[in-house]
Design a protein around this motif. Structure first.
Motif, short mmCIF file in Angstrom:
data_model
loop_
_atom_site.label_atom_id
_atom_site.label_comp_id
_atom_site.label_asym_id
_atom_site.label_seq_id
_atom_site.Cartn_x
_atom_site.Cartn_y
_atom_site.Cartn_z
N HIS A 202 0.44 -0.69 -0.15
CA HIS A 202 0.00 0.45 0.06
C HIS A 202 1.56 1.07 -0.39
O HIS A 202 1.33 1.65 1.38
CB HIS A 202 -1.14 0.20 1.25
CG HIS A 202 -2.18 1.06 1.34
ND1 HIS A 202 -1.31 2.18 1.84
CD2 HIS A 202 -2.95 0.57 0.91
CE1 HIS A 202 -2.91 2.80 1.79
NE2 HIS A 202 -4.12 2.06 0.61
N PHE B 293 -2.85 0.46 -3.09
CA PHE B 293 -2.44 -0.64 -2.88
C PHE B 293 -2.11 -1.20 -4.83
O PHE B 293 -2.85 -1.42 -6.19
CB PHE B 293 -3.71 -1.74 -3.11
CG PHE B 293 -4.18 -1.70 -1.63
CD1 PHE B 293 -3.70 -2.54 -0.38
CD2 PHE B 293 -5.12 -1.06 -1.75
CE1 PHE B 293 -4.02 -2.38 0.45
CE2 PHE B 293 -5.79 -1.56 0.31
CZ PHE B 293 -4.39 -1.86 1.39
N LEU C 276 -9.06 -3.19 -2.81
CA LEU C 276 -8.48 -5.36 -3.50
C LEU C 276 -9.36 -5.95 -3.96
O LEU C 276 -9.38 -7.00 -4.15
CB LEU C 276 -8.59 -5.42 -1.62
CG LEU C 276 -6.99 -4.81 -0.46
CD1 LEU C 276 -7.79 -5.17 0.80
CD2 LEU C 276 -6.41 -5.68 -0.84
N ASP D 205 -1.40 -4.05 5.50
CA ASP D 205 -1.90 -3.63 5.01
C ASP D 205 -2.47 -2.15 6.10
O ASP D 205 -1.66 -2.56 7.63
CB ASP D 205 -3.85 -3.97 4.75
CG ASP D 205 -4.39 -4.22 5.84
OD1 ASP D 205 -4.06 -3.89 6.51
OD2 ASP D 205 -5.88 -4.68 5.51
N PRO E 281 -6.82 -12.40 -2.41
CA PRO E 281 -5.76 -11.83 -0.84
C PRO E 281 -6.37 -13.14 -0.11
O PRO E 281 -8.33 -12.96 -0.26
CB PRO E 281 -6.10 -10.27 -0.78
CG PRO E 281 -7.65 -9.83 -1.55
CD PRO E 281 -8.03 -10.51 -2.81
#
Length: 502
Positions: A30, A35, A61, A272, A304
């Protein structure tokens, strides 16, 4: 995206390049409010060219935008053969990429560093660390992972050392280096090592460890490694938990599989902004190479997944809450009780697309009953009239959820097999029962996300990634058969999932 728009096996919400070959995710980060996800990319599926770092960005995401490659090989330099696995770290208002420079004649891939002002282009590649000394009998060395750890920068690099008569088998190793400035590195020692065990089995620890990744979670640390063999190549990803310390992973526990399926490899870790540890992997093909070349695309990245640990340091895996944003409306729902011996279609045949989520939550009176089956049936049939189908089986007695893809494709180039998540059935509604079974009710809950030819199953804090290639395109049918032993109560919901990679 992808190269063949009418290919129903192609993904719509898993990241991959428009065409060609994709494998390891590299350095998710990030950076400046966005991202960034990098990945190994070759422009043609037969892989005649060198590896670049493909690039995608997202604000949430879920929705990803593809960009031109961010890291490219430079002719006449050590990385002209390809920019292979590594990761990225932000520091001093720059983003640094650490990676392996590929040379097919050199088992010790040089570790290099490039930098970027914006995350979209890395330049200025310079060397970082040397391979192990010959006195240690190294056989492989590659794949740096850099992170801030106990007040300084740390780097682990995957390695394999040869065994001998005195020491036993080959040694998989993550080698630790430290630095104050990301430029000058000193070797500290082995961060973690393990002699090879289980050779040739589903729990083979490998002759070397590649793609090492590390996450500190409170007092615990989790090391993820790819178990590699010189003959078989890639095998599976192992998770090793221990006490987080500055110079090593102390008191390491058993090496357990990070994913229970056949098609997950090359993990890549990031933390994150909220502190969660997110992990991506490479979704391997699950079909013969000739089929991928014919299709003109190969590989993708997983969704993810969130890594946590229990109080005893055991790794656990969860789907991030953001994935709910993929849902584009429920297309069907069946609510119990589902009667003994019945078979219920969740939705009509016209409604099951190639991109969907199955959310199942069922309860039974006990575990002394036949398996409950959820079957994805295609619209085509073979010469004997048997349609292709993928089975998900809840074995109440064994406490497992299994994926059976043996009859999921009529194409002989598609791989087969049955793969299992254990400890998936839990006791429900009987606090006095000593164990799950006839003494009390039993429950199971799982989520399956399907994207063309890939399925990611989340159940009992575990994951199972698999590929399947039905020749018949959608629409498909989803059928629930509770099995003998009394009714099964609960709900089965199917959601249509939207395209999110462009």
């Amino acid at each position: 995206m992808p190269a063949l728009p009418n290919d129903h096996h192609a993904p719509h919400f898993h990241v991959r390049s428009v065409d060609g070959y994709v494998n390891d995710p590299n350095g998710p980060v990030h950076y400046r409010g966005v991202f960034h996800l990098y990945f190994q990319q070759v422009f043609d599926t037969p892989r005649t060219g060198p590896v670049h770092w493909g690039h995608a960005t997202s604000s949430d995401l879920v929705t990803w935008t593809l960009h031109r490659p961010a890291l490219t090989p430079s002719p006449g330099t050590p990385d002209e053969g390809g920019c292979w696995s590594g990761n990225t770290v932000p520091a001093d208002d720059r983003l640094y990429a650490f990676y392996s420079a590929f040379d097919p004649a050199n088992p010790f891939q040089p570790v290099r560093r490039a930098e970027s002002a914006d995350g979209f282009e890395f330049t200025g590649s310079v060397p970082m660390v040397d391979p192990p000394d010959a006195s240690e009998s190294p056989v492989q060395f590659r794949d740096p992972f850099v992170w801030w750890h106990h007040g300084r920068w740390c780097m682990i690099v995957g390695a394999g050392l040869a065994g001998d008569d005195a020491d036993g088998g080959a040694l998989g190793q993550a080698r630790l280096y430290e630095s104050s400035d990301l430029t000058r590195w000193s070797y500290v020692g082995p961060f973690a090592s393990r002699r090879r065990t289980g050779e040739g089995t589903d729990h083979d620890t490998g002759m070397m460890w590649e793609c090492p990744q590390y996450a500190a979670l409170g007092e615990w640390g989790v090391l993820l490694v790819g178990a590699w063999d010189s003959h078989q190549g890639i095998t599976h990803v192992l998770a090793i938990s221990g006490r987080d310390q500055a110079d090593r992973l102390a008191d390491p526990g058993p090496a357990v599989r990070a994913d229970q399926g056949p098609n997950f490899y090359a993990p890549s870790v990031m933390r994150d902004p909220s502190g969660r540890v997110l992990v991506w992997g490479w979704v391997t093909e699950g079909r013969e190479t000739v089929a991928s070349v014919e299709a003109d695309w190969s590989g993708m990245l997983t969704l993810p997944r969130v890594l946590t640990v229990t109080g005893a340091g055991e790794p656990r895996w969860h789907p991030p809450a953001e994935l709910a944003a993929l849902r584009d409306g429920a297309v069907g729902c069946v609510e119990g009780p589902l009667e003994d011996g019945s078979s219920v279609d969740v939705v009509d045949v016209v409604d099951v697309p190639a991109q969907f989520e199955l959310d199942l939550a069922l309860t039974a009176s006990g575990t002394d009953r036949d398996a409950t089956r959820v079957r994805l049936v295609t619209s085509g049939a073979d010469g004997a009239g048997e349609p292709e189908h993928l089975d998900l089986l809840v074995d109440w007695r064994a406490g497992t959820v299994a994926v059976d893809r043996d009859l999921a494709s009529r194409d002989p180039r598609s791989h087969r097999g049955t793969f299992t998540i254990t400890d998936a059935v839990a006791a429900a509604g009987d606090e006095d029962a000593e164990e799950t079974g006839a003494q009390g009710r039993a429950s199971v809950r799982f989520r399956l996300l399907v994207d063309g030819s890939v399925g990611e199953l989340f159940a009992a804090d575990q994951t199972l990634t698999f590929r399947f290639y039905p020749q018949s395109p959608p629409p498909w049918t989803l059928r629930v058969t509770p099995g003998a032993g009394g009714p099964v109560d609960g709900r089965v919901t199917v959601w249509r999932l939207r395209r999110s990679v462009r």
